[in-house]
Motif scaffolding. Structure first.
Motif, short mmCIF file in Angstrom:
data_model
loop_
_atom_site.label_atom_id
_atom_site.label_comp_id
_atom_site.label_asym_id
_atom_site.label_seq_id
_atom_site.Cartn_x
_atom_site.Cartn_y
_atom_site.Cartn_z
N GLY A 157 10.29 4.81 0.34
CA GLY A 157 9.01 4.31 0.83
C GLY A 157 8.44 3.33 -0.17
N THR A 158 7.25 2.84 0.10
CA THR A 158 6.63 1.88 -0.80
C THR A 158 6.10 2.58 -2.05
OG1 THR A 158 4.43 2.12 0.18
CG2 THR A 158 5.92 0.50 1.18
N ILE A 159 5.86 1.78 -3.09
CA ILE A 159 5.28 2.34 -4.31
C ILE A 159 3.92 2.95 -4.01
CG2 ILE A 159 4.28 1.68 -6.54
CD1 ILE A 159 6.56 -0.29 -6.90
N TYR A 160 3.16 2.29 -3.15
CA TYR A 160 1.83 2.81 -2.78
C TYR A 160 1.96 4.18 -2.13
CZ TYR A 160 -2.60 3.30 -0.32
OH TYR A 160 -3.80 3.80 0.16
N ASP A 161 2.88 4.32 -1.19
CA ASP A 161 3.07 5.60 -0.51
C ASP A 161 3.45 6.69 -1.49
OD1 ASP A 161 2.49 4.47 1.94
OD2 ASP A 161 4.58 4.05 2.43
N ASN A 162 4.28 6.37 -2.47
CA ASN A 162 4.68 7.36 -3.47
C ASN A 162 3.52 7.77 -4.36
OD1 ASN A 162 7.78 8.10 -3.85
ND2 ASN A 162 7.69 6.05 -2.96
N LEU A 163 2.67 6.82 -4.70
CA LEU A 163 1.55 7.13 -5.58
C LEU A 163 0.49 7.99 -4.89
CD1 LEU A 163 1.03 3.73 -7.49
CD2 LEU A 163 2.15 5.82 -8.30
N VAL A 164 0.27 7.77 -3.59
CA VAL A 164 -0.78 8.53 -2.88
C VAL A 164 -0.21 9.76 -2.20
CG1 VAL A 164 -2.13 6.43 -2.52
CG2 VAL A 164 -0.54 7.19 -0.73
N TYR A 165 0.99 10.18 -2.60
CA TYR A 165 1.66 11.31 -1.94
C TYR A 165 0.78 12.56 -1.95
CZ TYR A 165 5.33 14.66 -0.77
OH TYR A 165 6.07 15.65 -0.17
N GLY A 166 0.11 12.83 -3.05
CA GLY A 166 -0.73 14.02 -3.14
C GLY A 166 -2.16 13.78 -2.73
N LYS A 167 -2.52 12.51 -2.48
CA LYS A 167 -3.88 12.17 -2.08
C LYS A 167 -3.81 11.02 -1.08
CE LYS A 167 -8.42 11.11 -4.09
NZ LYS A 167 -9.16 10.74 -5.32
N PRO A 168 -3.46 11.33 0.17
CA PRO A 168 -3.22 10.28 1.17
C PRO A 168 -4.40 9.35 1.40
CG PRO A 168 -2.40 12.41 1.94
CD PRO A 168 -3.18 12.68 0.70
N GLY A 169 -5.62 9.82 1.17
CA GLY A 169 -6.79 8.98 1.46
C GLY A 169 -7.25 8.13 0.31
N ALA A 170 -6.46 8.04 -0.75
CA ALA A 170 -6.88 7.29 -1.94
C ALA A 170 -7.02 5.80 -1.63
CB ALA A 170 -5.87 7.50 -3.06
N THR A 171 -8.03 5.19 -2.22
CA THR A 171 -8.22 3.75 -2.04
C THR A 171 -7.31 2.98 -2.97
OG1 THR A 171 -9.96 3.64 -3.71
CG2 THR A 171 -10.64 4.19 -1.45
N MET A 172 -7.16 1.68 -2.69
CA MET A 172 -6.32 0.85 -3.54
C MET A 172 -6.92 0.75 -4.94
SD MET A 172 -3.65 -0.84 -4.08
CE MET A 172 -2.90 -1.04 -2.46
N GLU A 173 -8.23 0.76 -5.03
CA GLU A 173 -8.87 0.71 -6.36
C GLU A 173 -8.50 1.93 -7.18
OE1 GLU A 173 -10.39 0.17 -3.50
OE2 GLU A 173 -10.74 -2.01 -3.67
N GLU A 174 -8.49 3.10 -6.56
CA GLU A 174 -8.12 4.33 -7.27
C GLU A 174 -6.65 4.28 -7.69
OE1 GLU A 174 -10.84 7.87 -5.39
OE2 GLU A 174 -9.32 6.99 -4.08
N VAL A 175 -5.80 3.77 -6.81
CA VAL A 175 -4.37 3.68 -7.11
C VAL A 175 -4.14 2.74 -8.29
CG1 VAL A 175 -2.14 2.93 -6.23
CG2 VAL A 175 -3.66 4.24 -4.75
#
Length: 608
Positions: free
Chosen positions: A456-474
């Motif tokens: 999957g994308t890097i973004y998807d991997n980073l928000v795996y435990g927090k699906p609703g995270a914003t891009m700013e948080e990521v």
């Protein structure tokens, strides 16, 4: 598939408990129980099943009316040049109509069976995978991943093929045999006595062969599961194999397992294929007897030629399904063996359910206390003995010690992947056994030495435990983990697609991504299992500083082999042979000049 050993892999457990493959341990389920359980999958698609049965019966009945019509057409010929053509034409026309309709219904039946098969396969795989998500970590410690995958793929397909086609074929054969038998009785009851000899012969022979063949197919499935497990294990260790020059040894081991699988397959198939030719031989005997005795009845005027022709055709229709049934006996035995493995996985004991009065953990402060905890994987061989320590809220507790001292086991116990043999673990003053496992585990964020990234994308991997995270948080988490600059240089940035388990990036980058993923969560407790082992010293120091700043007020547990990474820890537990032999700060432990001091000096002396 993710590494099933969730907490970094307790090799002691696996080494002690993986002596027998699950394929060899699959429960032997009685055939009647197997059929009932398989029938539930068919019953769950009741409308399609009823439609399939209707099409099957209708197609068979229309097809079976042809021999009767052909006999009437033959009887319309009373001599040379004396033919009742209207009767012949009518019979020929009806035969064409019936056979065309039967073929169309057979085609529709295949369409329905394909759809039924797809639904059954989907449901069975879902049942297996759903059970996998509920099994304790100890299950995956004992069994090879490749063997489990073999069950989800090969065994489910084998079972599905039988219950969606073979069982329907058996039902269709029952209709054919019943109608053919009734037609033969209506034509020449005396000739039916021929089958009083050949049918029992067929039944006794197939029953004897079934008992002989089923264990062979069970062994075939077991050997294939072992082969898949070995292949999965070797593929995951390719770099190590090549580094040690063990290619020839591994190939030799593969050849041995491959040969065992081939031999098991050959023996099972060879014995299974005996059934068809043998039953066909018995049926040919019955056909010969029908022709001989039918000719005698015809010559004596007790039977018309057309009736004899119809009887011979019905006898073939009667014997054909019996022969077909004998041919699919081998397939059914293979399906039963595969079903045993599938149901043994579905029946595997899940984690002990939460207590009925278990409460949800909320407002976590992070006060952790262990009191006189004992634990062992194998009775009589303790891993943890009389362990007690206290981790106050917001503290950083480091756990160090030689390999096999029980460091990772403590983390397993904290998150209730295992339960203690005796003693208690408290979180915010509550025995963790009185809490729901889900809420307990959500209270922790984990970064493991064995990184896991999915396709999957890097973004998807980073928000795996927090699906609703914003891009700013990521982005903030990625910057804190010192991976943002690398991601920004990629052509698609955070939308870059990673291959399976992130094999397209380095180990250090994978480690940084998993650290960023952990930083994104809101949990009040953090577990780091040698989390900086794959990054350089300079980056490691930056990560340590960033994590200290981001984790203020959180309770942290750090497992570290490199003692330089935990010098700033609030509390250090020094384990040896499952016992806390020392505890304190880095400075106090060094001042004691004990076990910790010797470990520390051994690392830096070896480096110097």
């Amino acid at each position: 598939m993710a590494n099933p050993n969730i907490i970094g892999g307790n090799r002691y457990s696996r080494g002690e408990m993986n002596g027998d493959n699950r394929a060899q341990k699959a429960a032997k389920i009685p055939k009647g129980q197997l059929l009932r359980r398989l029938w539930r999958y068919l019953g769950g698609n009741r409308l399609l099943l009823i439609l399939a049965l209707f099409l099957s019966v209708s197609s068979s009945v229309l097809n079976l009316y042809g021999p009767k019509l052909s006999g009437q057409a033959i009887n319309a010929i009373s001599g040379a040049g004396n033919v009742d053509f209207p009767v012949v034409y009518r019979c020929a026309f009806l035969m064409a109509v019936f056979y065309i309709c039967s073929s169309l219904l057979s085609f529709l039946l295949q369409v329905v069976v394909i759809r039924l098969s797809r639904r059954i396969s989907r449901q069975m795989r879902r049942d297996v995978f759903e059970r996998l998500t509920t099994l304790p970590v100890s299950f995956f410690d004992r069994y090879q991943t490749g063997d489990i995958i073999s069950t989800i793929t090969y065994d489910v397909d084998t079972v599905n093929q039988s219950i969606s086609t073979d069982l329907l074929q058996v039902l269709q054969s029952i209709v054919t045999v019943t109608v053919s038998f009734w037609m033969m009785l209506s034509i020449a009851p005396k000739l039916v006595l021929v089958f009083a000899v050949t049918v029992p012969m067929t039944i006794f022979f197939t029953k004897w062969l079934t008992k002989r063949v089923r264990p062979l197919f069970r062994r075939r499935s077991a050997k294939l599961g072992q082969l898949n497990g070995f292949v999965e294990e070797m593929l995951s260790g390719q770099k190590t194999i090549r580094a040690y020059g063990r290619e020839e040894a591994v190939l030799k081991q593969f050849d041995e397992r491959n040969q065992e699988a081939v031999d098991a397959y050959t023996v099972a198939e060879a014995n299974g294929t005996i059934t068809g030719p043998s039953v066909n031989f018995i049926n040919n005997i019955s056909l010969s007897m029908v022709c001989v005795f039918g000719s005698v009845l015809f010559l004596r005027g007790h039977l018309l030629l057309g009736h004899l022709s119809s009887f011979v055709q019905y006898s073939r229709r009667f014997s054909g399904p019996i022969n077909e049934f004998a041919n699919i006996i081998a397939e059914l035995q293979s399906a039963f063996a595969a079903a045993e493995r599938v149901f043994s996985l579905i029946d595997a004991q899940p984690e002990v359910p939460d207590a009925e009065d278990a409460e949800e953990l909320t407002d976590v402060k992070g006060d952790v206390r262990l009191e006189k905890v004992d634990f062992s994987f194998v009775p009589g061989t303790p891993i943890i003995e009389d362990l007690s320590f206290h981790a106050p809220p917001g503290s950083m507790t480091a756990i160090v010690g030689p390999t096999g001292a029980g460091k990772t086991t403590i983390i397993n116990l904290l998150m209730r992947f295992y339960d203690t043999d005796s003693g208690c673990i408290y979180l915010d003053g509550k025995d963790i056994r009185t809490l729901t496992r889900a809420s307990l585990r959500k209270a922790y964020t984990m970064v493991l030495q064995d990184t896991w990234l999915f396709h999957g994308t890097i973004y998807d991997n980073l928000v795996y435990g927090k699906p609703g995270a914003t891009m700013e948080e990521v982005v903030a988490a990625a910057k804190a983990a010192h991976i943002h600059s690398y991601i920004s240089r990629l052509p698609d940035g955070y939308n870059t697609v990673l291959s399976d388990n992130g094999t397209s990036i380095s180990k250090g980058q994978k480690q940084l991504l998993t650290i960023a993923r952990a930083m994104l969560l809101d949990a009040n407790m953090l577990i780091l299992d040698e989390a900086t082992s794959n990054v350089d010293t300079r980056t490691e120091q930056k990560i340590q500083d960033a994590m200290r700043k981001l984790m203020q007020g959180k309770t942290c547990f750090i497992i570290a082999h490199r003692l330089s990474t935990i010098r700033s820890a609030d509390h250090i537990l020094v384990l040896n042979e499952g016992k806390v032999v020392e505890q304190g700060t880095h400075d106090s432990l060094m001042a004691q000049n004990g076990f910790y001091s010797s470990l520390y000096h051994s690392q830096f002396d070896s480096v110097s």
